[in-house]
Design an enzyme around this catalytic site. Sequence first.
Site, PDB file in Angstrom:
ATOM      1  N   GLU A 259       5.027  -7.067   1.724  1.00  0.00           N
ATOM      2  CA  GLU A 259       4.250  -7.949   0.834  1.00  0.00           C
ATOM      3  C   GLU A 259       5.180  -8.656  -0.163  1.00  0.00           C
ATOM      4  O   GLU A 259       5.042  -8.508  -1.382  1.00  0.00           O
ATOM      5  CB  GLU A 259       3.169  -7.148   0.109  1.00  0.00           C
ATOM      6  CG  GLU A 259       2.115  -6.627   1.068  1.00  0.00           C
ATOM      7  CD  GLU A 259       0.896  -5.991   0.402  1.00  0.00           C
ATOM      8  OE1 GLU A 259       1.011  -5.561  -0.756  1.00  0.00           O
ATOM      9  OE2 GLU A 259      -0.159  -5.926   1.048  1.00  0.00           O
TER      10      GLU A 259
ATOM     11  N   GLU B  36      -1.339  -4.210   8.297  1.00  0.00           N
ATOM     12  CA  GLU B  36      -2.153  -3.426   7.360  1.00  0.00           C
ATOM     13  C   GLU B  36      -3.551  -4.023   7.323  1.00  0.00           C
ATOM     14  O   GLU B  36      -3.700  -5.243   7.198  1.00  0.00           O
ATOM     15  CB  GLU B  36      -1.604  -3.479   5.928  1.00  0.00           C
ATOM     16  CG  GLU B  36      -0.405  -2.634   5.680  1.00  0.00           C
ATOM     17  CD  GLU B  36      -0.016  -2.594   4.216  1.00  0.00           C
ATOM     18  OE1 GLU B  36      -0.913  -2.642   3.345  1.00  0.00           O
ATOM     19  OE2 GLU B  36       1.196  -2.524   3.950  1.00  0.00           O
TER      20      GLU B  36
HETATM   21  C1  BG6 Z   1      -0.809  -2.966   0.370  1.00  0.00           C
HETATM   22  C2  BG6 Z   1       0.445  -2.147   0.377  1.00  0.00           C
HETATM   23  O1  BG6 Z   1      -0.836  -3.693  -0.794  1.00  0.00           O
HETATM   24  O2  BG6 Z   1      -2.037  -2.348   0.312  1.00  0.00           O
HETATM   25  C3  BG6 Z   1       0.245  -0.666   0.620  1.00  0.00           C
HETATM   26  O3  BG6 Z   1       1.427  -2.648   1.246  1.00  0.00           O
HETATM   27  C4  BG6 Z   1      -1.020  -0.215  -0.069  1.00  0.00           C
HETATM   28  O4  BG6 Z   1       1.390   0.006   0.173  1.00  0.00           O
HETATM   29  C5  BG6 Z   1      -2.202  -0.971   0.522  1.00  0.00           C
HETATM   30  O5  BG6 Z   1      -1.226   1.149  -0.050  1.00  0.00           O
HETATM   31  C6  BG6 Z   1      -3.553  -0.590  -0.024  1.00  0.00           C
HETATM   32  O6  BG6 Z   1      -3.545  -0.609  -1.409  1.00  0.00           O
HETATM   33  P1  BG6 Z   1      -3.999   0.661  -2.245  1.00  0.00           P
HETATM   34  O7  BG6 Z   1      -3.744   0.328  -3.648  1.00  0.00           O
HETATM   35  O8  BG6 Z   1      -5.429   0.860  -1.935  1.00  0.00           O
HETATM   36  O9  BG6 Z   1      -3.144   1.774  -1.764  1.00  0.00           O
END
Ligand code: BG6
Length: 467
Positions: free
Chosen positions: A173, A362
């Site tokens: 990111e 993701e």
């Molecule tokens: C992304 C990141 O922003 O979202 C991850 O690359 C992160 O590291 C994921 O865990 C979800 O966000 P969160 O805050 O719910 O863990």
Amino acid sequence: MSSKFPDHFLWGGAVAANQVEGAYQTDGKGLSTSDLQPQGIFGAITPRVDGDSGIKDVAIDFYHRYPQDIALFAEMGFKCLRTSIAWTRIFPQGDEDVPNEAGLAFYDQLFDEMAKYGIQPLITLSHYEMPYGLVKNYGGWGNRKTIEFFERYARTVFERYKHKVKHWLTFNEINMSLHAPFTGVGLKDDSNKSEIYQAIHHQLVASAKAVKACHDIVPGGKIGNMLLGGILYPLSCKPEDVLETQRQNRDWLFFGDVQARGGYPAYMQRFFRENNIQVEITAEDRQTLRETVDFISFSYYMSGCVTTDEQQNNTARANILNMVPNPHLASSEWGWQIDPVGLRYLLNVLYDRYQKPLFIVENGLGAKDRIEADGSINDDYRINYLNDHLVQVAEAIDDGVEVMGYTSWGPIDLVSASKAEMSKRYGFIYVDRDDTGKGSLERRRKKSFYWYRDVIQSNGNSLKDKA
Ligand code: BG6
């Protein structure tokens, strides 16, 4: 639904070293920026004293339990697992000449374990962490020298794992630095825009150098960038809103433009000038940036809206990026707006723009889970979220978008990035640990575990079109 997914589609899951491994000082690991943020990526920077001080110090103890976890991923039929290498296991302070053999050996074992089950690694070089030594002694990515240290690290791991890892990502990111400078580029969060864009520039140059190094060293290797795909819609069709939306989407697309097109896009000149931002970009840097990524990867959790209406702009903002909420969408328990169609839209936007293969690395739903009296966890909300997003991925493939794979975020519960919580669970596998660090760390299959296994086994045929 009949499968639109190609035969070699890379189904799997994604985690990151600092959110799963724990063992934050084991086998010579140095302190990373993440180790100084026990409250998460927006949290205060906390100097370390002796002893554990945060939930990430143990996380889900993946460092010691990975064989069991990989076996569970294999049971679901994973073709691919995305994780990151903790830079501080390899170069504990960041500026050493010689890497830490114990750290290198750990990832050898991890990749060997994955290979036993035919699970391909997808490896991020830097996922929300860098050696704290580089921040303290050099000023993080604000210092041009950090490019050299990163290149040394990248070349070291490419050499070591060139026969084990064929898919790589540079910075997780990368556009997040605009919102969390310490996490992204090791700068103080109150740094000015020139300082932040200068550090980002150094990171973009380092990313291009890693791309070149990967191409030089890893036979058949492919390397991508990684964007937070925070796609924005205009809240209304007022032309000013549409134009402002384009401008704000360029805030993050800028990173992809540099990494995939090989140089700064024209619109940045005006942006820098009007915001009085000075960035030193040498002729050599411009040459380096011409080495572009092989594919585009991104995370997708939500969309948001943009308006030029001041009153509407002042209403409650939602989600991690503080976006204006969309009145047509529902939100997760954490206020992240759920928009499966937005994923199809985003895939099309990125493919139209870059004409390179895309990898969704993701996507997922963070939610609280309940264990029933019989021990089961019936996470239908997660199944519905993932099903609806994957249906839209299939639609995008049908639109002609080239999609390499899909790794859902947190296939096993892990520590959340934004607030370092365990209760925000993404997993198909439950981990017994709470927000205070209590729990046996025992693993347990949720209902979604069997659902995802069927999705992979049927190559998407078991997905259900939304009624
Ligand atoms: C992304 C990141 O922003 O979202 C991850 O690359 C992160 O590291 C994921 O865990 C979800 O966000 P969160 O805050 O719910 O863990």
